[in-house]
Design an enzyme around this catalytic site. Structure first.
Site, PDB file in Angstrom:
ATOM      1  N   HIS A 177       0.864  -1.206   0.000  1.00 34.97           N
ATOM      2  CA  HIS A 177       0.000   0.000   0.000  1.00 34.97           C
ATOM      3  C   HIS A 177       0.889   1.240   0.000  1.00 34.97           C
ATOM      4  O   HIS A 177       1.490   1.578   1.014  1.00 34.97           O
ATOM      5  CB  HIS A 177      -0.893  -0.005   1.255  1.00 34.97           C
ATOM      6  CG  HIS A 177      -1.854   1.147   1.309  1.00 34.97           C
ATOM      7  ND1 HIS A 177      -3.184   0.984   1.592  1.00 34.97           N
ATOM      8  CD2 HIS A 177      -1.686   2.481   1.124  1.00 34.97           C
ATOM      9  CE1 HIS A 177      -3.791   2.154   1.580  1.00 34.97           C
ATOM     10  NE2 HIS A 177      -2.893   3.092   1.300  1.00 34.97           N
ATOM     11  N   HIS A 218       1.373   5.426  -1.794  1.00 36.09           N
ATOM     12  CA  HIS A 218       0.964   6.541  -2.664  1.00 36.09           C
ATOM     13  C   HIS A 218       2.219   7.117  -3.300  1.00 36.09           C
ATOM     14  O   HIS A 218       3.113   7.586  -2.581  1.00 36.09           O
ATOM     15  CB  HIS A 218       0.259   7.633  -1.856  1.00 36.09           C
ATOM     16  CG  HIS A 218      -0.974   7.158  -1.167  1.00 36.09           C
ATOM     17  ND1 HIS A 218      -2.231   7.284  -1.717  1.00 36.09           N
ATOM     18  CD2 HIS A 218      -1.148   6.506   0.021  1.00 36.09           C
ATOM     19  CE1 HIS A 218      -3.123   6.749  -0.899  1.00 36.09           C
ATOM     20  NE2 HIS A 218      -2.497   6.264   0.162  1.00 36.09           N
ATOM     21  N   ASN A 272      -5.519   7.121  -6.025  1.00 38.12           N
ATOM     22  CA  ASN A 272      -6.240   8.371  -5.708  1.00 38.12           C
ATOM     23  C   ASN A 272      -5.517   9.607  -6.229  1.00 38.12           C
ATOM     24  O   ASN A 272      -5.203  10.529  -5.491  1.00 38.12           O
ATOM     25  CB  ASN A 272      -6.516   8.478  -4.194  1.00 38.12           C
ATOM     26  CG  ASN A 272      -5.257   8.534  -3.345  1.00 38.12           C
ATOM     27  OD1 ASN A 272      -4.210   7.991  -3.720  1.00 38.12           O
ATOM     28  ND2 ASN A 272      -5.343   9.178  -2.191  1.00 38.12           N
ATOM     29  N   LYS A 322      -9.537  -0.435  -5.373  1.00 39.20           N
ATOM     30  CA  LYS A 322      -9.497   0.289  -4.097  1.00 39.20           C
ATOM     31  C   LYS A 322     -10.820   0.978  -3.832  1.00 39.20           C
ATOM     32  O   LYS A 322     -11.319   1.727  -4.666  1.00 39.20           O
ATOM     33  CB  LYS A 322      -8.370   1.340  -4.134  1.00 39.20           C
ATOM     34  CG  LYS A 322      -8.260   2.194  -2.868  1.00 39.20           C
ATOM     35  CD  LYS A 322      -7.853   1.380  -1.648  1.00 39.20           C
ATOM     36  CE  LYS A 322      -7.986   2.179  -0.354  1.00 39.20           C
ATOM     37  NZ  LYS A 322      -6.805   2.970  -0.043  1.00 39.20           N
ATOM     38  N   HIS A 375     -10.465   1.245   2.322  1.00 40.06           N
ATOM     39  CA  HIS A 375     -10.189   2.277   3.328  1.00 40.06           C
ATOM     40  C   HIS A 375     -11.340   2.188   4.324  1.00 40.06           C
ATOM     41  O   HIS A 375     -12.443   2.658   4.048  1.00 40.06           O
ATOM     42  CB  HIS A 375     -10.098   3.679   2.704  1.00 40.06           C
ATOM     43  CG  HIS A 375      -9.775   4.736   3.713  1.00 40.06           C
ATOM     44  ND1 HIS A 375      -8.549   5.365   3.776  1.00 40.06           N
ATOM     45  CD2 HIS A 375     -10.486   5.222   4.756  1.00 40.06           C
ATOM     46  CE1 HIS A 375      -8.542   6.209   4.799  1.00 40.06           C
ATOM     47  NE2 HIS A 375      -9.708   6.138   5.410  1.00 40.06           N
ATOM     48  N   HIS A 400      -4.369  -0.386   6.205  1.00 40.77           N
ATOM     49  CA  HIS A 400      -3.829   0.438   7.302  1.00 40.77           C
ATOM     50  C   HIS A 400      -4.685   0.384   8.564  1.00 40.77           C
ATOM     51  O   HIS A 400      -5.220   1.387   8.997  1.00 40.77           O
ATOM     52  CB  HIS A 400      -3.597   1.882   6.851  1.00 40.77           C
ATOM     53  CG  HIS A 400      -4.680   2.483   5.976  1.00 40.77           C
ATOM     54  ND1 HIS A 400      -6.013   2.464   6.309  1.00 40.77           N
ATOM     55  CD2 HIS A 400      -4.614   3.110   4.786  1.00 40.77           C
ATOM     56  CE1 HIS A 400      -6.699   3.066   5.356  1.00 40.77           C
ATOM     57  NE2 HIS A 400      -5.874   3.461   4.417  1.00 40.77           N
ATOM     58  N   ASP A 419       1.574   2.818   3.449  1.00 43.34           N
ATOM     59  CA  ASP A 419       0.704   3.988   3.257  1.00 43.34           C
ATOM     60  C   ASP A 419       1.527   5.272   3.215  1.00 43.34           C
ATOM     61  O   ASP A 419       1.054   6.326   3.641  1.00 43.34           O
ATOM     62  CB  ASP A 419      -0.383   4.066   4.330  1.00 43.34           C
ATOM     63  CG  ASP A 419      -1.533   4.978   3.903  1.00 43.34           C
ATOM     64  OD1 ASP A 419      -1.652   5.285   2.704  1.00 43.34           O
ATOM     65  OD2 ASP A 419      -2.309   5.391   4.786  1.00 43.34           O
ATOM     66  N   HIS A 478       2.972  14.685   0.889  1.00 45.08           N
ATOM     67  CA  HIS A 478       2.320  15.983   0.654  1.00 45.08           C
ATOM     68  C   HIS A 478       3.386  17.053   0.856  1.00 45.08           C
ATOM     69  O   HIS A 478       4.210  16.928   1.788  1.00 45.08           O
ATOM     70  CB  HIS A 478       1.196  16.242   1.671  1.00 45.08           C
ATOM     71  CG  HIS A 478      -0.001  15.358   1.512  1.00 45.08           C
ATOM     72  ND1 HIS A 478      -1.001  15.603   0.602  1.00 45.08           N
ATOM     73  CD2 HIS A 478      -0.366  14.233   2.175  1.00 45.08           C
ATOM     74  CE1 HIS A 478      -1.931  14.671   0.703  1.00 45.08           C
ATOM     75  NE2 HIS A 478      -1.569  13.809   1.647  1.00 45.08           N
TER      76      HIS A 478
HETATM   77  O1  DOR Z   1      -3.283   9.767   5.537  1.00 39.52           O
HETATM   78  C1  DOR Z   1      -3.697   9.416   4.454  1.00 39.52           C
HETATM   79  N1  DOR Z   1      -3.187   9.916   3.306  1.00 39.52           N
HETATM   80  N2  DOR Z   1      -4.662   8.510   4.396  1.00 39.52           N
HETATM   81  C2  DOR Z   1      -5.263   8.178   3.244  1.00 39.52           C
HETATM   82  O2  DOR Z   1      -6.138   7.368   3.265  1.00 39.52           O
HETATM   83  C3  DOR Z   1      -4.863   8.837   1.974  1.00 39.52           C
HETATM   84  C4  DOR Z   1      -3.507   9.337   2.045  1.00 39.52           C
HETATM   85  C5  DOR Z   1      -3.183  10.289   0.929  1.00 39.52           C
HETATM   86  O3  DOR Z   1      -3.482   9.988  -0.239  1.00 39.52           O
HETATM   87  O4  DOR Z   1      -2.600  11.347   1.201  1.00 39.52           O
HETATM   88 ZN    ZN Z   2      -3.366   5.083   1.608  1.00 44.42          ZN
END
Ligand code: DOR
Ligand code: ZN
Length: 348
Positions: free
Chosen positions: A16, A18, A44, A102, A139, A177, A250, A254
């Protein structure tokens, strides 16, 4: 028992992660590929990955970001919407493009606005997935604003997950998660068709850490970290060696300015030290001998894939987690536990 100074395990996978796209992808992909052979890549993006063409394009971007000589395999996922096309998803799975679907409840987290508003809208897709053995990655949080943020996972089990598993008795599901003792107990009670990923950060922090001496936006993620007792339940599950529990970071990058904001984004960026963080946690728990099952064996077994043939070694050596990753888009992304010293390091 004395712990060793070096351990060698089958190469792990991240079930998992991103990776985003564009400048962020370019900056973060190598961190995941450094330690992991395969990764289940979350869909996503904005807009989300919902078609085979989207996934193929995105997979090309990931491969380009990792570079030609890397042996990293991105496993693509399809973002489930109310309008999802069962035929497209089935074809994507048959053609080896989609590894899983997902499910984001609409409004649950980052870029989930296009997610599922009501489970009745996707019953045809779930039926098809059950027939072909395609895993659904969930999720698991309710979005009802009346439910306290710390209870959203436990309530999801009762309201959504448990009924869904009864309705689709053969559907393979990963409870992603997990953060609560209720989730650990529920997964154990369900048998092999329900798996769960556990992040490094949920093994390391509890909700107090988010407020230690002030507010710590870089520890804000969803599902939110819970009480210490829940963390200990996760730790016990991860280090048990049981097949249902496997590694999923996970890692969710950002830009710093989007985390340190009046309304900051959810996500912990753990990729720069992910495997080492797990090794640290397992060592502290006296369970380094269970790391390979959790990181390298249980996930492939759940997905019906072979474990990786090659190995990685971790050595006992102090090193500092890189503070931040810089992107060409000119944003820095702060690492989880930036600058802190870890005592296990991935050997070159
Ligand atoms: O903390 C998170 N960030 N939880 C999620 O489910 C998505 C993820 C994100 O894409 O930033
Ligand atoms: Zn995630």
């Amino acid at each position: 028992m004395e712990t060793p100074d070096k351990i060698t395990i089958r190469r792990p996978d991240d079930w998992h992660v991103h990776l985003r796209d564009g400048a962020v992808l370019e900056a973060v992909a190598g961190h995941t590929a450094r330690a992991f052979a395969r990764a289940i890549v979350m869909p996503n993006l904005a807009p989300p990955v919902t078609t085979i063409d989207d996934a193929l394009r995105y997979r090309d971007h990931i491969r380009a970001a990792v570079g030609d000589n890397a042996t990293f395999t991105p496993l693509m996922t399809c973002y489930l919407t109310d309008e999802a096309d069962a035929d497209e998803i089935r074809r994507g799975f048959d053609e080896g493009v989609f590894s899983a679907v997902k499910l984001y409840p609409a409004g649950a987290t980052t870029n989930s606005a296009m997610g599922v508003t009501d489970m009745s809208r996707v019953s045809g897709v779930l039926e098809m997935m059950q027939d072909i053995g395609m895993p659904l990655l969930v999720h698991g949080e309710v979005t009802d604003p009346e439910i306290d943020i710390f209870d959203r996972e436990a309530v999801y089990i009762e309201r959504v997950l448990s009924p869904m598993l009864s309705d689709f008795a053969a559907l393979k599901v990963v409870f992603e998660h997990i953060t609560t003792s209720q989730a650990v107990a529920f997964v154990r009670a369900q048998g092999p068709r329900l798996g769960a990923t556990i992040t490094a950060h949920h093994l390391l922090i509890d909700r107090n850490d988010m407020f230690k001496g002030g507010i710590r936006p870089h520890l804000y993620c969803l599902p939110i970290a819970k009480r210490k007792g829940h963390r200990l339940a996760l730790l016990e599950a991860a280090t048990s060696g049981e097949e249902s529990f496997f590694l999923g970071t996970d890692s969710a990058p950002h830009a710093i300015n989007l985390k340190e904001a009046a309304c900051g984004c959810a996500g912990v960026f753990s990729a720069p030290a992910a495997l080492e963080l797990y090794a640290h946690v397992f060592d502290q728990a006296g369970a380094l001998d269970k790391l390979e099952a959790f990181a390298s064996l249980n996930g492939p077994a759940f997905y019906g894939l072979p474990a990786n043939e090659d190995t990685v070694s971790l050595v006992r050596e102090d090193w500092q987690i890189p503070v931040a990753v810089h992107t060409a888009g000119d944003a820095d992304i702060l690492s989880f536990m930036a600058g802190e010293t870890l005592s296990w390091k991935l050997a070159d």
